[in-house]
Design a protein around this motif. Structure first.
Motif, PDB file in Angstrom:
ATOM      1  N   GLY A 219       2.939  19.668 -93.483  1.00 15.24           N
ATOM      2  CA  GLY A 219       2.681  21.799 -93.850  1.00 15.24           C
ATOM      3  C   GLY A 219       2.408  21.822 -94.477  1.00 15.24           C
ATOM      4  N   LEU A 220       1.618  21.065 -95.597  1.00 11.38           N
ATOM      5  CA  LEU A 220       0.856  21.623 -95.553  1.00 11.38           C
ATOM      6  C   LEU A 220      -0.061  22.620 -96.523  1.00 11.38           C
ATOM      7  N   ASN A 221      -1.082  22.012 -94.970  1.00  8.06           N
ATOM      8  CA  ASN A 221      -2.703  23.030 -94.778  1.00  8.06           C
ATOM      9  C   ASN A 221      -2.044  24.672 -94.821  1.00  8.06           C
ATOM     10  N   GLN A 222      -0.489  24.550 -94.307  1.00  8.94           N
ATOM     11  CA  GLN A 222       0.453  26.052 -93.521  1.00  8.94           C
ATOM     12  C   GLN A 222       0.864  27.523 -95.000  1.00  8.94           C
ATOM     13  N   LEU A 223       0.704  26.662 -96.525  1.00 10.08           N
ATOM     14  CA  LEU A 223       0.798  27.197 -97.274  1.00 10.08           C
ATOM     15  C   LEU A 223       0.724  28.458 -98.080  1.00 10.08           C
ATOM     16  N   ASN A 224      -0.286  28.711 -97.012  1.00  7.65           N
ATOM     17  CA  ASN A 224      -1.264  29.805 -97.593  1.00  7.65           C
ATOM     18  C   ASN A 224      -0.405  30.978 -96.513  1.00  7.65           C
ATOM     19  N   ARG A 225       0.667  30.814 -95.909  1.00  3.88           N
ATOM     20  CA  ARG A 225       1.235  31.601 -95.017  1.00  3.88           C
ATOM     21  C   ARG A 225       2.824  31.505 -95.469  1.00  3.88           C
ATOM     22  N   TYR A 226       3.907  32.880 -95.905  1.00  3.45           N
ATOM     23  CA  TYR A 226       4.863  33.212 -95.969  1.00  3.45           C
ATOM     24  C   TYR A 226       5.614  32.274 -95.157  1.00  3.45           C
ATOM     25  N   PRO A 227       6.948  31.721 -95.574  1.00  3.29           N
ATOM     26  CA  PRO A 227       7.473  31.241 -94.988  1.00  3.29           C
ATOM     27  C   PRO A 227       8.210  31.509 -94.231  1.00  3.29           C
ATOM     28  N   ASP A 228       9.331  31.283 -93.346  1.00  7.79           N
ATOM     29  CA  ASP A 228       9.908  32.373 -91.689  1.00  7.79           C
ATOM     30  C   ASP A 228      10.949  32.678 -92.618  1.00  7.79           C
ATOM     31  N   GLY A 229      11.278  33.490 -92.843  1.00  8.43           N
ATOM     32  CA  GLY A 229      12.608  34.697 -93.502  1.00  8.43           C
ATOM     33  C   GLY A 229      13.574  33.842 -93.281  1.00  8.43           C
ATOM     34  N   SER A 230      13.606  33.704 -91.085  1.00  8.10           N
ATOM     35  CA  SER A 230      14.410  33.283 -90.899  1.00  8.10           C
ATOM     36  C   SER A 230      15.148  32.374 -90.343  1.00  8.10           C
ATOM     37  N   CYS A 231      14.361  30.997 -90.831  1.00  7.35           N
ATOM     38  CA  CYS A 231      14.440  29.718 -91.340  1.00  7.35           C
ATOM     39  C   CYS A 231      15.074  29.548 -89.373  1.00  7.35           C
ATOM     40  N   TYR A 232      14.073  29.937 -88.395  1.00 10.31           N
ATOM     41  CA  TYR A 232      14.871  29.476 -87.278  1.00 10.31           C
ATOM     42  C   TYR A 232      15.265  28.334 -87.014  1.00 10.31           C
ATOM     43  N   TYR A 233      13.916  27.828 -87.096  1.00  7.43           N
ATOM     44  CA  TYR A 233      14.382  26.598 -86.329  1.00  7.43           C
ATOM     45  C   TYR A 233      15.397  25.726 -86.506  1.00  7.43           C
ATOM     46  N   LEU A 234      15.522  25.723 -88.381  1.00 10.51           N
ATOM     47  CA  LEU A 234      16.202  25.547 -89.091  1.00 10.51           C
ATOM     48  C   LEU A 234      17.659  25.493 -88.613  1.00 10.51           C
TER      49      LEU A 234
END
Ligand code: PMP
Length: 362
Positions: free
Chosen positions: A56-71
């Motif tokens: 997941g570290l490669n995606q740190l340029n993006r904001y997280p999913d604010g809705s935590c959809y999958y979790l």
């Protein structure tokens, strides 16, 4: 400068966390330090978690999913709820704060036990609430007195179940009776941070009440799932409550790595089994050795134990520190005779017991 601060916040004693390992190493020039002070999991996170996090570290340029959809979807499926019944927090601590921020009006009250986990009190003080304290009875929550402490102004009753720092719990029968006495406009908050460890007779299933009353139940990935460093926990409540919590939540309150780690952690049942086994065996060992040493303790349904060291709490705490063992001195909680020790690996438990035995037999 404090003249500029709100009066309410000047009443607050800042939360004092367990001493970090690196700090003790620096302070005392020690090389070997073990921390049995913050009820963390002594096991590293599962390998599956570590590898998912790396990916997941490669995606740190993006904001997280604010809705935590999958979790939320995964937890909802597993627990038999709709994702709309769930909220994810930056640690379950955050959800306690969100609840107070969303629901507590000026002049309203909360009911808490004394002593118990300190965050309820702290967030309520920040909000300027009046706090009604109900003493523990034999180191257990006294739910009948807590029901009596509810007034027309009460908005929340907080129940740490199992409780920290005592490691004791309230039973299904006690909860049923308590809820029958408390009006529906009071939100009953069940903080189940140690839920996974509490597989004991009569432990209440609060989830079956979620859609029946105004209750909030929170749990965490910090303890049984070894993710304390990432800060992630979750809460369940009826949809109306969750809707209100979402209004006061920061849009990106849970970071992306924490979400990835929690998802992977839920898939590793072997890590959870190993943790529960370690804690069970660790407690059995510590109890047996304390019996031999002749020290009393409070049997615990969690991953920590209150140990009665008599009048020498401060001395024993400090001498353990000098030997590179961090536990908690419980005098700040008013439990003057106690230290609290988190169950560690067997090697750590032995180091603690040997040091304690050495100190007492001097
Ligand atoms: N509730 C209780 C009773 C706790 O002991 C703790 C952690 N010490 C928490 C909540 C907070 O856990 P988290 O890491 O999920 O914020």
């Amino acid at each position: 400068m404090t003249k500029l601060a709100r009066k309410d916040i000047l009443q607050i004693t800042p939360y004092l966390p367990g001493k970090p390992i690196e700090e003790l190493k620096r302070d005392l020039g020690l090389e070997q330090v073990i921390k049995l002070a913050s009820n963390e999991n002594a096991l590293s996170p599962s390998k599956k978690v570590v590898s998912a996090v790396k990916n997941g570290l490669n995606q740190l340029n993006r904001y997280p999913d604010g809705s935590c959809y999958y979790l939320k979807r995964k937890l909802a499926e597993r627990l038999g709820f709709n994702p709309a019944n769930l909220i994810i927090g930056n640690g379950s601590d955050e959800i306690i704060g969100l609840a107070v921020r969303a629901f507590l009006n000026p002049g309203e009250e909360i009911v808490v036990a004394r002593p118990t986990f300190l965050i309820y009190e702290i967030v309520a003080q920040i909000a300027g609430a009046r706090i009604r304290y109900v003493p523990l009875k034999n180191l257990r929550y006294n739910l009948s007195s807590m029901a009596d402490a509810v007034t027309k102004k009460t908005k929340f009753v907080f129940i740490a179940n199992p409780d920290n720092p005592t490691g004791t719990y309230v039973t299904e029968d006690e909860v049923r009776l308590f809820l029958s006495k408390v009006p529906p406009g009071v939100i009953v908050y069940f903080d189940e941070a140690y839920f996974e460890f509490a597989n004991f007779a009569g432990f209440p299933n609060t989830l079956k009440l979620i859609n029946k009353r105004n209750i909030i139940t929170t749990r965490t990935f910090s303890k049984a799932y070894s993710l304390a460093g990432l800060r992630i926990g979750y809460g369940l409540a009826n949809k109306e409550i969750i809707n209100c919590l979402n209004r006061v939540r920061e849009p990106f309150n849970v970071n992306s790595i924490a979400q990835i780690a929690a998802l992977a952690a839920l898939d590793d049942r072997q890590h959870l089994r190993q943790t529960l086994k370690m804690v069970k065996e660790g407690k059995k060992y510590i109890y047996k050795e304390l019996d031999k040493i002749g020290l009393k303790y409070i049997p615990s349904v969690t991953n920590f134990i209150l140990v009665d060291v008599g009048k020498k709490t401060r001395v024993i705490f400090n001498k353990l520190l000098k030997r590179g063992i961090i536990v908690r001195d419980m005098r700040a909680w008013g439990l003057n005779k106690f230290i609290r020790v988190t169950v560690g690996t067997m090697k750590e438990n032995k180091k603690f017991i040997n040091a304690l035995r050495g100190l007492l037999h001097r």
